[in-house]
Each structure stands twice: as C-alpha cells, then as structure tokens.
Scaffold this motif. Structure first.
Motif, PDB file in Angstrom:
ATOM      1  N   LEU A   7       0.818  -1.371  -0.143  1.00 13.79           N
ATOM      2  CA  LEU A   7       0.024   0.065  -0.086  1.00 13.79           C
ATOM      3  C   LEU A   7       0.814   1.382  -0.275  1.00 13.79           C
ATOM      4  N   ASN A   8       1.858   1.054   0.814  1.00 12.55           N
ATOM      5  CA  ASN A   8       2.838   2.291   0.706  1.00 12.55           C
ATOM      6  C   ASN A   8       3.403   2.553  -0.463  1.00 12.55           C
ATOM      7  N   LYS A   9       3.682   1.728  -1.315  1.00 13.02           N
ATOM      8  CA  LYS A   9       4.524   1.750  -2.613  1.00 13.02           C
ATOM      9  C   LYS A   9       3.089   2.278  -3.660  1.00 13.02           C
ATOM     10  N   GLY A  10       2.055   1.872  -3.551  1.00 13.19           N
ATOM     11  CA  GLY A  10       1.137   2.145  -4.302  1.00 13.19           C
ATOM     12  C   GLY A  10       0.715   3.523  -4.169  1.00 13.19           C
ATOM     13  N   ALA A  11       0.630   3.891  -2.862  1.00 13.56           N
ATOM     14  CA  ALA A  11       0.286   5.110  -2.766  1.00 13.56           C
ATOM     15  C   ALA A  11       1.250   6.256  -3.221  1.00 13.56           C
ATOM     16  N   GLU A  12       2.562   5.982  -2.771  1.00 16.11           N
ATOM     17  CA  GLU A  12       3.452   7.021  -3.276  1.00 16.11           C
ATOM     18  C   GLU A  12       3.676   6.981  -4.855  1.00 16.11           C
ATOM     19  N   LYS A  13       3.476   5.801  -5.456  1.00 15.69           N
ATOM     20  CA  LYS A  13       3.649   5.919  -6.933  1.00 15.69           C
ATOM     21  C   LYS A  13       2.228   6.949  -7.764  1.00 15.69           C
ATOM     22  N   SER A  14       1.073   6.482  -6.991  1.00 17.22           N
ATOM     23  CA  SER A  14      -0.107   7.181  -7.493  1.00 17.22           C
ATOM     24  C   SER A  14       0.252   8.757  -7.188  1.00 17.22           C
ATOM     25  N   VAL A  15       0.694   9.161  -5.983  1.00 16.50           N
ATOM     26  CA  VAL A  15       0.815  10.516  -5.763  1.00 16.50           C
ATOM     27  C   VAL A  15       1.864  11.197  -6.758  1.00 16.50           C
ATOM     28  N   SER A  16       2.937  10.387  -6.821  1.00 17.00           N
ATOM     29  CA  SER A  16       3.948  11.061  -8.033  1.00 17.00           C
ATOM     30  C   SER A  16       3.426  11.119  -9.205  1.00 17.00           C
ATOM     31  N   LEU A 170      -5.946   6.564  -9.797  1.00 17.90           N
ATOM     32  CA  LEU A 170      -4.701   5.961  -9.775  1.00 17.90           C
ATOM     33  C   LEU A 170      -4.399   4.953  -8.722  1.00 17.90           C
ATOM     34  N   ILE A 171      -4.649   5.191  -7.459  1.00 19.93           N
ATOM     35  CA  ILE A 171      -4.392   4.271  -6.386  1.00 19.93           C
ATOM     36  C   ILE A 171      -5.125   2.971  -6.683  1.00 19.93           C
ATOM     37  N   ALA A 172      -6.347   2.922  -7.359  1.00 20.64           N
ATOM     38  CA  ALA A 172      -7.052   1.640  -7.753  1.00 20.64           C
ATOM     39  C   ALA A 172      -6.369   0.924  -8.797  1.00 20.64           C
ATOM     40  N   ASP A 173      -5.822   1.721  -9.775  1.00 26.19           N
ATOM     41  CA  ASP A 173      -4.955   1.024 -10.725  1.00 26.19           C
ATOM     42  C   ASP A 173      -3.609   0.347 -10.212  1.00 26.19           C
ATOM     43  N   GLU A 174      -3.069   1.028  -9.166  1.00 28.79           N
ATOM     44  CA  GLU A 174      -2.033   0.564  -8.802  1.00 28.79           C
ATOM     45  C   GLU A 174      -2.265  -0.861  -7.947  1.00 28.79           C
ATOM     46  N   GLU A 175      -3.191  -0.605  -7.300  1.00 32.30           N
ATOM     47  CA  GLU A 175      -3.750  -1.866  -6.334  1.00 32.30           C
ATOM     48  C   GLU A 175      -4.012  -3.117  -7.342  1.00 32.30           C
ATOM     49  N   ALA A 176      -4.710  -2.587  -8.440  1.00 30.32           N
ATOM     50  CA  ALA A 176      -4.938  -3.849  -9.403  1.00 30.32           C
ATOM     51  C   ALA A 176      -3.635  -4.275  -9.911  1.00 30.32           C
ATOM     52  N   SER A 177      -2.615  -3.446 -10.343  1.00 35.23           N
ATOM     53  CA  SER A 177      -1.498  -3.992 -10.858  1.00 35.23           C
ATOM     54  C   SER A 177      -0.612  -4.899  -9.735  1.00 35.23           C
ATOM     55  N   ILE A 178      -0.673  -4.389  -8.711  1.00 39.24           N
ATOM     56  CA  ILE A 178      -0.029  -5.242  -7.440  1.00 39.24           C
ATOM     57  C   ILE A 178      -0.749  -6.599  -7.452  1.00 39.24           C
ATOM     58  N   ARG A 179      -2.025  -6.782  -7.498  1.00 37.13           N
ATOM     59  CA  ARG A 179      -2.607  -7.791  -7.262  1.00 37.13           C
ATOM     60  C   ARG A 179      -2.534  -8.960  -8.368  1.00 37.13           C
ATOM     61  N   LYS A 180      -2.338  -8.275  -9.672  1.00 41.51           N
ATOM     62  CA  LYS A 180      -2.330  -9.168 -10.880  1.00 41.51           C
ATOM     63  C   LYS A 180      -1.222  -9.342 -11.558  1.00 41.51           C
ATOM     64  N   ARG A 185       5.208  -6.319  -8.328  1.00 38.97           N
ATOM     65  CA  ARG A 185       5.627  -6.866  -6.808  1.00 38.97           C
ATOM     66  C   ARG A 185       7.095  -6.817  -6.750  1.00 38.97           C
ATOM     67  N   THR A 186       7.667  -5.741  -6.139  1.00 37.75           N
ATOM     68  CA  THR A 186       8.965  -5.323  -6.257  1.00 37.75           C
ATOM     69  C   THR A 186       9.849  -6.030  -4.823  1.00 37.75           C
ATOM     70  N   SER A 187       9.065  -6.937  -4.416  1.00 36.51           N
ATOM     71  CA  SER A 187      10.070  -7.170  -3.183  1.00 36.51           C
ATOM     72  C   SER A 187       9.538  -8.894  -2.802  1.00 36.51           C
ATOM     73  N   ASP A 188      10.385  -9.728  -2.152  1.00 34.65           N
ATOM     74  CA  ASP A 188       9.976 -10.950  -1.806  1.00 34.65           C
ATOM     75  C   ASP A 188       8.810 -11.083  -0.854  1.00 34.65           C
ATOM     76  N   LEU A 189       8.793  -9.892   0.194  1.00 32.80           N
ATOM     77  CA  LEU A 189       7.598  -9.822   0.774  1.00 32.80           C
ATOM     78  C   LEU A 189       6.144  -9.876   0.310  1.00 32.80           C
ATOM     79  N   LEU A 190       6.197  -9.061  -0.868  1.00 32.33           N
ATOM     80  CA  LEU A 190       5.145  -8.571  -1.674  1.00 32.33           C
ATOM     81  C   LEU A 190       4.809  -9.804  -2.359  1.00 32.33           C
ATOM     82  N   LYS A 191       5.657 -10.677  -2.929  1.00 32.33           N
ATOM     83  CA  LYS A 191       5.463 -11.700  -3.772  1.00 32.33           C
ATOM     84  C   LYS A 191       4.677 -12.825  -3.051  1.00 32.33           C
TER      85      LYS A 191
END
Length: 197
Positions: A7-16, A170-180, A185-191
C-alpha cells in the motif's frame, strides 16, 4: 507488513503520477473538466469570446489538483500505518479494490482538509474564478424557471473532490497492478503476500 509495504508503494507511486506536471491535465481519465452541470454556462462564455479564459480556467483547476496531490503522501502513509490486522485480512480477502476502499474511507476527510486551501489559492489567481460564483448563482436563478439543473457555486469544493477522486483512480490502478502483475511486486515480501506461495 507485506500488505502495508504494498500500500505504501502504491500510494507513493499514485501521488507521484498525480502531482507531476500535467499529471491531471494530460490524463484524460482524471482530468478535471469544466463542471458538467455548467456546460451551458461554458458554451455561453465561449459564445461571448471568452474561450481563452475558459481554457485557462480548466488548466488552473488541473494545476490546483496536481499541487494539492503533493500533500497526500503523509496522509495516506499514516492511514496505512494505523491499519489493524483485521483491516489487513479484510483487504486481502476482499474485493479487487478493497485496499483503495480502505484508504478512501480512512483518508478522504484529511485529504479534503489538506487539498482545499491549495485549491482555493490556485483558483483565486484566475480571473474567471471571480465570475464563477455570480455566474453560477445567476444561472441557478434562471434554471429554476427553465428547469435546468442547478450548478454548485462552490467551485473549490468541486475541484477538491475531483482531485481526490482522481488520486483514488490512480491508487485503484496501482492496487490492480500489484494484485495481478508479478512484475509490480517489487519485493519478496510482496510476492509472498500476493503471489499465493
């Protein structure tokens, strides 16, 4: 922790994306248009030779949203930090946009508080804004006779709401991207959290 990281990554990317120059203005999905219910007013202004002012007005609304979006990161990250274990499970087991809905529910009031003064400052700097309230009020009086839909004379509330809506798109786009998308998913934890392994 994995969910919070996502969520932190998605929020930061969306804001940027939202706060970049033309982040709103050149993104057709979130660009803020002249208020739809004021389309007649827009056409009237164009007819009397104010096309340039109408365009400048629309640009300013979008610039205001881009500037306001810069303030969103601490609010969003704070909401993520406050998330409970129960919230986390609800998001993981919830709908495709469960995380976006959580952030929307927990941050909209704070975002409105932060965004509105920035929007007000930006809209005050555009001459057309000075005409908005009297125009909207005059149009509303006339529309009570013509049966037209009333226009909200509070332009700042309109831009603030549209800025928040755009950010959550934009946050919804990020969430969809991270889920699918495993590449998102840029870290082992996210994977481990979203990869089902």
């Amino acid at each position: 922790q994995g969910l919070k990281e996502a969520l932190n990554k998605g929020a930061e990317k969306s804001v940027s994306l939202a706060s970049a120059l033309d982040g709103f203005n050149k993104n057709e999905r979130i660009r803020i248009p002249f208020p739809a219910e004021a389309e007649k007013m827009k056409n009237t202004l164009r007819t009397i030779g104010m096309t340039k002012q109408v365009e400048e007005f629309e640009l300013t609304m979008n610039r205001a949203a881009e500037n306001a979006a810069k303030e969103a990161v601490p609010v969003l990250l704070d909401a993520v930090k406050s998330m409970t274990v129960a919230d986390g499970f609800a998001i993981l087991k919830g709908e495709e946009n469960a995380a976006t809905s959580y952030l929307q529910r927990t941050t909209t009031a704070s975002l409105t508080e932060k965004f509105r003064p920035i929007v007000e400052k930006a809209t005050k700097e555009v001459a057309l804004t000075n005409y908005w309230t009297p125009l909207a009020n005059g149009y509303n009086k006339a529309s009570s006779f013509t049966g037209g839909k009333a226009v909200d004379p509070d332009l700042d509330a309109y831009v603030t709401q549209k800025a928040i809506d755009g950010l959550f798109t934009l946050i919804a786009d990020e969430e969809a991207s991270i889920r699918k998308d495993p590449l998102a998913r840029t870290s082992d934890l996210l994977k481990r959290v979203f990869g089902g392994n």
